[in-house]
Design a protein around this motif. Sequence first.
Motif, short mmCIF file in Angstrom:
data_model
loop_
_atom_site.label_atom_id
_atom_site.label_comp_id
_atom_site.label_asym_id
_atom_site.label_seq_id
_atom_site.Cartn_x
_atom_site.Cartn_y
_atom_site.Cartn_z
N ARG A 429 19.39 -15.79 0.62
CA ARG A 429 18.52 -15.93 1.78
C ARG A 429 18.27 -14.58 2.44
NH1 ARG A 429 20.19 -16.76 7.01
NH2 ARG A 429 18.60 -17.55 8.48
N LYS A 430 19.30 -13.77 2.56
CA LYS A 430 19.16 -12.44 3.17
C LYS A 430 18.21 -11.57 2.35
CE LYS A 430 21.94 -8.49 4.73
NZ LYS A 430 23.32 -7.94 4.87
N GLU A 431 18.36 -11.62 1.03
CA GLU A 431 17.48 -10.81 0.17
C GLU A 431 16.04 -11.30 0.23
OE1 GLU A 431 17.02 -9.45 -4.53
OE2 GLU A 431 18.81 -10.56 -3.87
N LEU A 432 15.87 -12.61 0.26
CA LEU A 432 14.51 -13.17 0.34
C LEU A 432 13.84 -12.77 1.64
CD1 LEU A 432 12.34 -15.06 -0.86
CD2 LEU A 432 13.42 -16.92 0.43
N LEU A 433 14.58 -12.85 2.73
CA LEU A 433 14.01 -12.47 4.03
C LEU A 433 13.64 -10.99 4.05
CD1 LEU A 433 13.27 -13.42 6.84
CD2 LEU A 433 15.63 -12.97 7.56
N ALA A 434 14.43 -10.15 3.41
CA ALA A 434 14.11 -8.73 3.34
C ALA A 434 12.80 -8.51 2.57
CB ALA A 434 15.25 -7.96 2.68
N GLN A 435 12.62 -9.24 1.47
CA GLN A 435 11.37 -9.14 0.72
C GLN A 435 10.19 -9.59 1.57
OE1 GLN A 435 11.51 -11.19 -3.03
NE2 GLN A 435 13.23 -9.99 -3.81
N ALA A 436 10.36 -10.67 2.32
CA ALA A 436 9.28 -11.18 3.15
C ALA A 436 8.91 -10.18 4.24
CB ALA A 436 9.70 -12.51 3.77
N ARG A 437 9.90 -9.59 4.87
CA ARG A 437 9.62 -8.63 5.96
C ARG A 437 9.03 -7.34 5.43
NH1 ARG A 437 15.07 -10.13 9.46
NH2 ARG A 437 14.12 -11.87 10.61
N ALA A 438 9.31 -7.01 4.18
CA ALA A 438 8.70 -5.82 3.59
C ALA A 438 7.20 -6.00 3.39
CB ALA A 438 9.36 -5.52 2.24
N ASP A 439 6.76 -7.25 3.38
CA ASP A 439 5.33 -7.56 3.20
C ASP A 439 4.58 -7.62 4.53
OD1 ASP A 439 3.15 -8.12 1.54
OD2 ASP A 439 3.44 -10.29 1.70
N LEU A 440 5.27 -7.28 5.61
CA LEU A 440 4.69 -7.43 6.95
C LEU A 440 3.40 -6.62 7.15
CD1 LEU A 440 5.06 -8.84 9.65
CD2 LEU A 440 6.50 -6.93 10.39
N PRO A 441 3.28 -5.37 6.67
CA PRO A 441 2.01 -4.65 6.86
C PRO A 441 0.80 -5.40 6.31
CG PRO A 441 3.74 -3.14 6.18
CD PRO A 441 4.31 -4.51 6.05
N ARG A 442 0.93 -5.95 5.11
CA ARG A 442 -0.17 -6.73 4.54
C ARG A 442 -0.41 -8.00 5.34
NH1 ARG A 442 -1.12 -11.09 1.42
NH2 ARG A 442 1.12 -11.57 1.37
N LEU A 443 0.67 -8.66 5.74
CA LEU A 443 0.54 -9.93 6.45
C LEU A 443 -0.11 -9.74 7.83
CD1 LEU A 443 3.95 -11.62 5.60
CD2 LEU A 443 1.70 -12.16 4.66
N THR A 444 0.13 -8.60 8.45
CA THR A 444 -0.48 -8.33 9.75
C THR A 444 -2.01 -8.30 9.63
OG1 THR A 444 1.46 -7.06 10.44
CG2 THR A 444 -0.59 -6.71 11.67
N ILE A 445 -2.51 -7.70 8.58
CA ILE A 445 -3.95 -7.68 8.32
C ILE A 445 -4.43 -9.09 7.97
CG2 ILE A 445 -5.75 -6.79 6.80
CD1 ILE A 445 -3.99 -4.27 6.46
N GLU A 446 -3.67 -9.77 7.12
CA GLU A 446 -4.03 -11.11 6.67
C GLU A 446 -4.06 -12.11 7.82
OE1 GLU A 446 -5.79 -13.21 4.20
OE2 GLU A 446 -4.82 -11.48 3.25
N ARG A 447 -3.20 -11.88 8.81
CA ARG A 447 -3.14 -12.79 9.94
C ARG A 447 -4.45 -12.83 10.71
NH1 ARG A 447 1.69 -12.40 14.45
NH2 ARG A 447 1.91 -14.65 14.84
N GLU A 448 -5.08 -11.67 10.88
CA GLU A 448 -6.37 -11.63 11.57
C GLU A 448 -7.43 -12.36 10.76
OE1 GLU A 448 -9.63 -8.37 13.29
OE2 GLU A 448 -7.74 -7.70 12.39
N ARG A 449 -7.45 -12.13 9.44
CA ARG A 449 -8.40 -12.83 8.58
C ARG A 449 -8.18 -14.33 8.63
NH1 ARG A 449 -7.33 -9.01 3.28
NH2 ARG A 449 -8.69 -7.25 3.83
#
Length: 467
Positions: A429-449
Amino acid sequence: MTSIKDWRFLQQPGRQKALRGDAVPAALPTLASAIALGPGDLILPMPVNAHDHGYGIRTLDFGSLDDALEAWIPTMRLRPRTEAYLEALVAFGRLAKTGVAATIHCHNSLNAARLVEEALEVIRAAKDVGIRLGLSCPLLDHDAWAYDGGPERLKPFLSAADWEALSPLAPRYAPFREQLAAADAVAAANTNPLVDVQYGPIGPQWCSNALLEAIADASATNDRRIHMHLLESPRQRAWLDRRFPQGIVRYLDEIGFLSPRLAVAHGVQLRPDEYELLAERGVQLVSNPSANLRLRSGIAPLADAVKRSLRFGIGLDGSAFDDDQDLWREMRLLYLLHGGRELERSFTAADIFEAAIRTGAAVINAPLGEDFTVIDYEALLADSVFDDLDEAEVLLNRMSAAHAKATYVAGRPVMRDGELLNVDFDAARKELLAQARADLPRLTIERERCGKLIAATRAYYESWTEN
């Protein structure tokens, strides 16, 4: 002081009281040495989570807030990019910790070129956790983003600049023959006897007639099960009624789609003649009450369907009432929702456990009598004056994941005292969450779209009521 005489084996919940004492190991001769029962424990056949999507990172955690189904679907664009194996491992592990180690996994990839690789990673995760799995391979080729025309239907509700930016992002589906071939390749490559690979048309609103007909033929030819969403929301009902004047269920019957190999999830908008036809053809309906409430689809006419002999299972759909993947609470919710208002209850505890155990096993193509859950029944009755209450009723009143002590799949232990025995859940779970948070820059853009797609989607379906 408690002893073996306090053990219970609830073989047929709701139909007969539990066996007790020395009768318990006698009724489980092949498992007596494998299953460790403590004082006051109850063992029963393990329920099955008969419809789910395997969210290791749950929907709320990646910013997907509950909404009407069609306005909620665009939020799936916010799913972080993580490893398929790790995502499945955490999802399966979270479920197994609740005392349920058997599930349908509707895989979320829409890329046929990656399906085989990803599906085999999901199968590896199931093996490592030790669960029993029905793997539904996604199939769709029609009307991305919006019913009755796809992305073009949203164009009038987006600015020219937003349309220019967003339209290239609409899904492009591989030819359906390639998708079917990929699903067959997954089945051919699977070597895990606890995994059943199935065809997974996402829903008829997202499948062309040609794809639906090809799936019906492939299922009959390969004797492979089908797992599909059906008539979940009012807008799906409205569109499918326009597309299929004879009715979508009648059309599916005409092409040979309906059979005991088919399970359909949700069915909130089914009509009496439709669930009678589904029952006649041996189809199983999987009800998902929490998801239907959270996405404002309504309450399925389940009690009425059961009166017409339609078999049903119970699924979490990744949207349990408390967002905790607790199938026991989902069973309770369903039991209460469909209890009716009469003096006598026609929708019984036996119906609920039949659905969760026997029909659930059919949905994942699993044998009966091989998987068990051990429950701390003594804790459930800690303050009870009577010791002879109907165990099924007690479970439907008080059972939760916190009372699950152990799970056994095909005779092998998977969970004990809330801890998984085969994998390190917390590390995964800890490793998965780290992978998810590493994707935050892309997700921030995707959130607006995503916000713009939600607004356009809502406006499009609101325009239906104006016409």
